[in-house]
Design an enzyme around this catalytic site. Structure first.
Site, mmCIF file in Angstrom:
data_model
loop_
_atom_site.group_PDB
_atom_site.id
_atom_site.type_symbol
_atom_site.label_atom_id
_atom_site.label_comp_id
_atom_site.label_asym_id
_atom_site.label_seq_id
_atom_site.Cartn_x
_atom_site.Cartn_y
_atom_site.Cartn_z
ATOM 1 N N CYS A 1 -0.890 121.307 -46.551
ATOM 2 C CA CYS A 1 -2.269 121.286 -46.041
ATOM 3 C C CYS A 1 -2.878 119.885 -46.047
ATOM 4 C CB CYS A 1 -3.158 122.245 -46.846
ATOM 5 S SG CYS A 1 -3.589 121.631 -48.491
ATOM 6 N N ALA B 1 8.400 93.647 -56.357
ATOM 7 C CA ALA B 1 8.492 94.282 -57.672
ATOM 8 C C ALA B 1 8.488 93.272 -58.829
ATOM 9 C CB ALA B 1 9.740 95.152 -57.727
ATOM 10 N N SER C 1 12.976 90.018 -53.759
ATOM 11 C CA SER C 1 14.318 89.596 -53.357
ATOM 12 C C SER C 1 14.359 89.312 -51.852
ATOM 13 C CB SER C 1 15.324 90.695 -53.691
ATOM 14 O OG SER C 1 14.979 91.890 -53.005
ATOM 15 N N ASP D 1 2.388 100.194 -57.383
ATOM 16 C CA ASP D 1 1.779 100.443 -58.688
ATOM 17 C C ASP D 1 0.262 100.293 -58.727
ATOM 18 O OD1 ASP D 1 1.411 97.607 -58.753
ATOM 19 O OD2 ASP D 1 3.381 97.351 -59.680
ATOM 20 N N CYS E 1 0.119 121.900 -54.908
ATOM 21 C CA CYS E 1 -1.271 121.898 -54.446
ATOM 22 C C CYS E 1 -1.976 123.131 -54.993
ATOM 23 C CB CYS E 1 -1.239 121.937 -52.913
ATOM 24 S SG CYS E 1 -2.853 122.082 -52.143
ATOM 25 N N ILE F 1 6.620 84.626 -62.600
ATOM 26 C CA ILE F 1 5.455 84.396 -61.728
ATOM 27 C C ILE F 1 4.115 84.576 -62.449
ATOM 28 C CG2 ILE F 1 5.393 86.758 -60.782
ATOM 29 C CD1 ILE F 1 4.867 85.232 -58.024
ATOM 30 N N HIS G 1 4.194 99.618 -48.948
ATOM 31 C CA HIS G 1 4.998 100.794 -49.299
ATOM 32 C C HIS G 1 4.187 101.898 -49.966
ATOM 33 C CE1 HIS G 1 8.724 97.951 -49.141
ATOM 34 N NE2 HIS G 1 8.344 98.371 -47.965
ATOM 35 N N CYS H 1 -0.544 116.898 -50.297
ATOM 36 C CA CYS H 1 0.167 118.169 -50.156
ATOM 37 C C CYS H 1 0.903 118.130 -48.810
ATOM 38 C CB CYS H 1 -0.834 119.319 -50.182
ATOM 39 S SG CYS H 1 -0.077 120.884 -49.701
ATOM 40 N N PHE I 1 13.828 96.514 -58.906
ATOM 41 C CA PHE I 1 15.047 97.194 -58.462
ATOM 42 C C PHE I 1 16.285 96.319 -58.624
ATOM 43 C CE2 PHE I 1 13.273 100.531 -55.236
ATOM 44 C CZ PHE I 1 13.006 101.388 -56.283
HETATM 45 P P1 NAD Z 1 13.532 93.642 -55.874
HETATM 46 O O1 NAD Z 1 13.737 94.495 -57.078
HETATM 47 O O2 NAD Z 1 14.465 93.748 -54.746
HETATM 48 O O3 NAD Z 1 13.516 92.110 -56.325
HETATM 49 C C1 NAD Z 1 12.689 91.645 -57.345
HETATM 50 C C2 NAD Z 1 12.790 90.136 -57.379
HETATM 51 O O4 NAD Z 1 11.807 89.664 -58.271
HETATM 52 C C3 NAD Z 1 14.138 89.605 -57.860
HETATM 53 O O5 NAD Z 1 14.576 88.606 -56.964
HETATM 54 C C4 NAD Z 1 13.823 89.010 -59.239
HETATM 55 O O6 NAD Z 1 14.564 87.831 -59.511
HETATM 56 C C5 NAD Z 1 12.379 88.674 -59.130
HETATM 57 N N1 NAD Z 1 11.644 88.760 -60.395
HETATM 58 C C6 NAD Z 1 11.714 89.707 -61.361
HETATM 59 N N2 NAD Z 1 10.831 89.466 -62.328
HETATM 60 C C7 NAD Z 1 10.189 88.322 -61.988
HETATM 61 C C8 NAD Z 1 9.154 87.550 -62.575
HETATM 62 N N3 NAD Z 1 8.585 87.909 -63.731
HETATM 63 N N4 NAD Z 1 8.749 86.432 -61.935
HETATM 64 C C9 NAD Z 1 9.313 86.038 -60.764
HETATM 65 N N5 NAD Z 1 10.288 86.733 -60.156
HETATM 66 C C10 NAD Z 1 10.705 87.875 -60.752
HETATM 67 O O7 NAD Z 1 12.030 93.873 -55.428
HETATM 68 P P2 NAD Z 1 11.394 93.879 -53.972
HETATM 69 O O8 NAD Z 1 11.848 92.705 -53.199
HETATM 70 O O9 NAD Z 1 9.938 94.099 -54.161
HETATM 71 O O10 NAD Z 1 11.997 95.176 -53.264
HETATM 72 C C11 NAD Z 1 12.134 96.389 -53.974
HETATM 73 C C12 NAD Z 1 11.332 97.591 -53.470
HETATM 74 O O11 NAD Z 1 11.136 98.353 -54.647
HETATM 75 C C13 NAD Z 1 9.961 97.317 -52.964
HETATM 76 O O12 NAD Z 1 9.912 97.851 -51.716
HETATM 77 C C14 NAD Z 1 9.009 98.098 -53.883
HETATM 78 O O13 NAD Z 1 8.305 99.068 -53.127
HETATM 79 C C15 NAD Z 1 9.860 98.893 -54.795
HETATM 80 N N6 NAD Z 1 9.515 98.794 -56.243
HETATM 81 C C16 NAD Z 1 8.217 98.674 -56.633
HETATM 82 C C17 NAD Z 1 7.899 98.564 -57.959
HETATM 83 C C18 NAD Z 1 6.439 98.442 -58.350
HETATM 84 O O14 NAD Z 1 5.580 98.988 -57.668
HETATM 85 N N7 NAD Z 1 6.101 97.689 -59.404
HETATM 86 C C19 NAD Z 1 8.901 98.552 -58.939
HETATM 87 C C20 NAD Z 1 10.238 98.708 -58.518
HETATM 88 C C21 NAD Z 1 10.521 98.811 -57.149
#
Ligand code: NAD
Length: 245
Positions: free
Chosen positions: A131, A21, A195, A105, A153, A235, A120, A128, A32
């Site tokens: 169906c 995320a 994380s 996303d 649906c 990042i 994920h 749906c 999250f």
């Molecule tokens: P997480 O929320 O557990 O951890 C996010 C990590 O990213 C943290 O350690 C944080 O320090 C780091 N972080 C945040 N912004 C950053 C940046 N700009 N640069 C570098 N590091 C950064 O996320 P996770 O480990 O992906 O697990 C959470 C679950 O939540 C995943 O399974 C995902 O499916 C879901 N999720 C997805 C989205 C999305 O699709 N964008 C958003 C929220 C949650």
């Protein structure tokens, strides 16, 4: 550190990127578990987010699930940031770039990456439950296709469920196999914006057999990983500067 990383990426023929995320926070989508993440944010629904985004909860309270989902998890205006674009650029330049993402996303696809494993699932695919008819994101966002906030649906009037893996649901076997196989073949592994707390996904990086492991994260990861290079920072900014975009 960045110069060393740049050289490693230049030499690499098969980059594997494993992200979460945190990769999309610079596109305006909250994660999250970081300080600004959804787990720390109060919501008006009376349930914890990790409870709401579970299989059991979805079927018990689809109206609450969808209110939370639309309010916090869907960001239709979000655009790929420099991290997504850097990976797509390296692929365009001729490297094999395997992207394994925990995100739902669709931003790696939107940036143009061709080999993406969405562990994920994706908010862009919706089915749906009765169906099986599939729907795109605009359909479920369209108010005229919803009743009490739940998308239905138009063929059989069954409830629509996003093709995202909720807590308590298994991951798609084919996607796992593709991701693990790609990780095991790569020569460089970049882990970033995660994380490393969500299993089984976080465990797949253990399949890596190549040379360098690079970790780019804002905060200390919860899961342990032995990295050759570890950079603490945003990042998008870091990957973008290495890719020259
Ligand atoms: P997480 O929320 O557990 O951890 C996010 C990590 O990213 C943290 O350690 C944080 O320090 C780091 N972080 C945040 N912004 C950053 C940046 N700009 N640069 C570098 N590091 C950064 O996320 P996770 O480990 O992906 O697990 C959470 C679950 O939540 C995943 O399974 C995902 O499916 C879901 N999720 C997805 C989205 C999305 O699709 N964008 C958003 C929220 C949650």
């Amino acid at each position: 550190m960045r110069e060393r990383l740049k050289k490693i990426i230049e030499k690499s023929q098969h980059l594997v990127f494993f992200g979460g995320a945190g990769v999309s926070t610079e596109s305006g989508i909250p994660d999250f578990r970081s300080e600004e993440g959804l787990y720390k944010t109060r919501n008006q629904f009376g349930y914890r987010p990790e409870e709401i985004v579970s299989h059991e909860f979805f079927f018990a309270h689809p109206d609450v699930f969808y209110r939370y989902y639309f309010a916090f998890m869907i960001h239709p205006q979000a655009k790929p940031n420099a991290c997504h674009r850097a990976l797509a650029k390296w692929e365009q330049e001729g490297k094999r770039v395997s992207v394994i993402t925990q995100n739902i996303d669709g931003l790696h696809d939107m940036a143009g990456s061709g080999e993406v494993y969405e562990l994920h699932g994706s908010i862009h695919r919706n089915n749906c439950v009765k169906c099986g008819k599939t729907y795109d994101l605009p359909y479920i966002l369209d108010e005229k296709n919803t009743e009490k906030n739940i998308p239905y649906c138009h063929r059989c009037h069954g409830m629509i469920k996003p093709e995202v893996v909720l807590f308590g649901e298994p991951l798609d076997q084919e996607v796992i196999e593709g991701a693990v196989s790609a990780i095991s073949q790569g020569d460089t592994l970049i882990i970033g914006g995660t994380s490393l707390a969500v299993y089984p996904a976080a465990g797949y990086v253990g399949a890596f057999r190549g040379g360098n492991v690079i970790l780019i994260n804002k905060e200390k990861t919860l899961g342990e990983v032995e990295a050759d290079i570890s950079i603490q920072g945003p990042i998008g900014e870091i990957m973008g500067s290495i890719a020259g975009i």
